[in-house]
Write a protein that holds these residues in place. Structure first.
Motif, mmCIF file in Angstrom:
data_model
loop_
_atom_site.group_PDB
_atom_site.id
_atom_site.type_symbol
_atom_site.label_atom_id
_atom_site.label_comp_id
_atom_site.label_asym_id
_atom_site.label_seq_id
_atom_site.Cartn_x
_atom_site.Cartn_y
_atom_site.Cartn_z
ATOM 1 N N ASN A 1 0.809 -1.221 0.000
ATOM 2 C CA ASN A 1 0.000 0.000 0.000
ATOM 3 C C ASN A 1 0.843 1.273 0.000
ATOM 4 O O ASN A 1 0.429 2.291 0.555
ATOM 5 N N CYS A 2 2.012 1.210 -0.585
ATOM 6 C CA CYS A 2 2.878 2.377 -0.694
ATOM 7 C C CYS A 2 3.245 2.587 -2.160
ATOM 8 O O CYS A 2 3.261 1.641 -2.948
ATOM 9 N N THR A 3 3.529 3.825 -2.511
ATOM 10 C CA THR A 3 3.880 4.181 -3.874
ATOM 11 C C THR A 3 5.369 4.488 -3.966
ATOM 12 O O THR A 3 5.903 5.244 -3.145
ATOM 13 N N VAL A 4 6.017 3.903 -4.955
ATOM 14 C CA VAL A 4 7.447 4.179 -5.167
ATOM 15 C C VAL A 4 7.594 5.573 -5.769
ATOM 16 O O VAL A 4 6.964 5.897 -6.777
ATOM 17 N N LEU A 5 8.424 6.386 -5.144
ATOM 18 C CA LEU A 5 8.676 7.734 -5.653
ATOM 19 C C LEU A 5 9.992 7.834 -6.412
ATOM 20 O O LEU A 5 10.203 8.776 -7.157
ATOM 21 N N GLY A 6 10.871 6.897 -6.192
ATOM 22 C CA GLY A 6 12.165 6.934 -6.866
ATOM 23 C C GLY A 6 13.245 6.379 -5.970
ATOM 24 O O GLY A 6 12.966 5.664 -5.006
ATOM 25 N N GLU A 7 14.484 6.699 -6.302
ATOM 26 C CA GLU A 7 15.632 6.228 -5.522
ATOM 27 C C GLU A 7 16.431 7.401 -4.990
ATOM 28 O O GLU A 7 16.445 8.480 -5.589
ATOM 29 N N VAL A 8 17.084 7.156 -3.879
ATOM 30 C CA VAL A 8 18.012 8.132 -3.304
ATOM 31 C C VAL A 8 19.308 7.412 -2.975
ATOM 32 O O VAL A 8 19.346 6.180 -2.873
ATOM 33 N N GLU A 9 20.351 8.205 -2.810
ATOM 34 C CA GLU A 9 21.644 7.653 -2.414
ATOM 35 C C GLU A 9 22.022 8.238 -1.064
ATOM 36 O O GLU A 9 21.800 9.412 -0.797
ATOM 37 N N GLY A 10 22.585 7.401 -0.232
ATOM 38 C CA GLY A 10 23.138 7.839 1.044
ATOM 39 C C GLY A 10 24.630 7.598 1.024
ATOM 40 O O GLY A 10 25.075 6.521 0.627
ATOM 41 N N ARG A 11 25.409 8.593 1.423
ATOM 42 C CA ARG A 11 26.867 8.475 1.379
ATOM 43 C C ARG A 11 27.472 8.860 2.716
ATOM 44 O O ARG A 11 26.957 9.715 3.418
ATOM 45 N N SER A 12 28.578 8.217 2.980
ATOM 46 C CA SER A 12 29.368 8.553 4.158
ATOM 47 C C SER A 12 30.838 8.478 3.764
ATOM 48 O O SER A 12 31.282 7.471 3.217
ATOM 49 N N GLU A 13 31.562 9.551 4.003
ATOM 50 C CA GLU A 13 32.982 9.626 3.668
ATOM 51 C C GLU A 13 33.786 9.734 4.957
ATOM 52 O O GLU A 13 33.422 10.481 5.859
ATOM 53 N N ASN A 14 34.862 8.993 5.026
ATOM 54 C CA ASN A 14 35.713 8.994 6.217
ATOM 55 C C ASN A 14 36.992 9.765 5.927
ATOM 56 O O ASN A 14 37.846 9.295 5.191
ATOM 57 N N ASN A 15 37.110 10.937 6.513
ATOM 58 C CA ASN A 15 38.312 11.745 6.361
ATOM 59 C C ASN A 15 39.023 11.920 7.693
ATOM 60 O O ASN A 15 39.803 12.848 7.867
ATOM 61 N N GLY A 16 38.730 11.065 8.625
ATOM 62 C CA GLY A 16 39.307 11.209 9.955
ATOM 63 C C GLY A 16 39.696 9.870 10.544
ATOM 64 O O GLY A 16 40.147 8.979 9.850
ATOM 65 N N TYR A 17 39.482 9.749 11.826
ATOM 66 C CA TYR A 17 39.789 8.499 12.517
ATOM 67 C C TYR A 17 38.596 8.113 13.378
ATOM 68 O O TYR A 17 37.697 8.902 13.616
ATOM 69 N N GLY A 18 38.574 6.869 13.818
ATOM 70 C CA GLY A 18 37.533 6.407 14.726
ATOM 71 C C GLY A 18 36.304 5.838 14.050
ATOM 72 O O GLY A 18 35.321 5.532 14.707
ATOM 73 N N ALA A 19 36.338 5.677 12.734
ATOM 74 C CA ALA A 19 35.177 5.116 12.033
ATOM 75 C C ALA A 19 35.332 3.612 11.899
ATOM 76 O O ALA A 19 36.433 3.101 11.758
ATOM 77 N N ASN A 20 34.214 2.930 11.972
ATOM 78 C CA ASN A 20 34.197 1.507 11.659
ATOM 79 C C ASN A 20 33.065 1.273 10.661
ATOM 80 O O ASN A 20 32.335 2.199 10.311
#
Length: 135
Positions: free
Chosen positions: A47-66
């Motif tokens: 019962n939902c309508t597709v509106l399209g696609e999106v992109e999610g991004r995450s860039e690591n320019n530091g420290y402490g990311a996993n």
């Protein structure tokens, strides 16, 4: 006296060179207020309508990311982008259709979506956006 001058010079040199290499900690993309009600579906919602696609991004320019922090950050970015597509006052969902993590290993960019093999550099998510009616 000569040893004292060398000690003072060495101390200032150490402070100067250490101060030049300041790497900031990784910052998770914050979820915007208008994206807080968007949920993640594991399959196509009924019962939902597709509106399209999106992109999610995450860039690591530091420290402490996993890998998990990078994924959470990319999901937040996808929800923020979906909020612009959906508009105000609607129930919405996203369905993640693909994910890819990129690590840096020996100077080469490699896909590390399954497991971390090196420095996690980026994470991308592609998701379908669904309009599920008025709130």
């Amino acid at each position: 006296m000569k040893n004292f001058k060398i000690l003072v010079f060495g101390t200032f040199a150490a402070i100067f060179f250490n101060g030049c290499d300041v790497t900031p900690p990784f910052q998770v993309v914050q979820l915007q207020e208008n994206a807080r009600g968007i949920t993640v579906a594991r399959s196509t919602p009924y019962n939902c309508t597709v509106l399209g696609e999106v992109e999610g991004r995450s860039e690591n320019n530091g420290y402490g990311a996993n890998l998990q922090l990078m994924r959470d950050s990319a999901v937040n970015d996808a929800k923020n982008n979906a909020a612009y597509v959906i508009g105000e006052g609607k129930r919405a969902m996203i369905n993640i259709v693909s994910e890819k993590a990129v690590c840096l290993l020996n100077g080469q960019r490699v896909d590390c979506s399954g497991n971390v093999i090196g420095y996690v550099q980026s994470y991308r998510i592609n998701a379908q956006v669904f309009d599920c009616g008025i709130k």
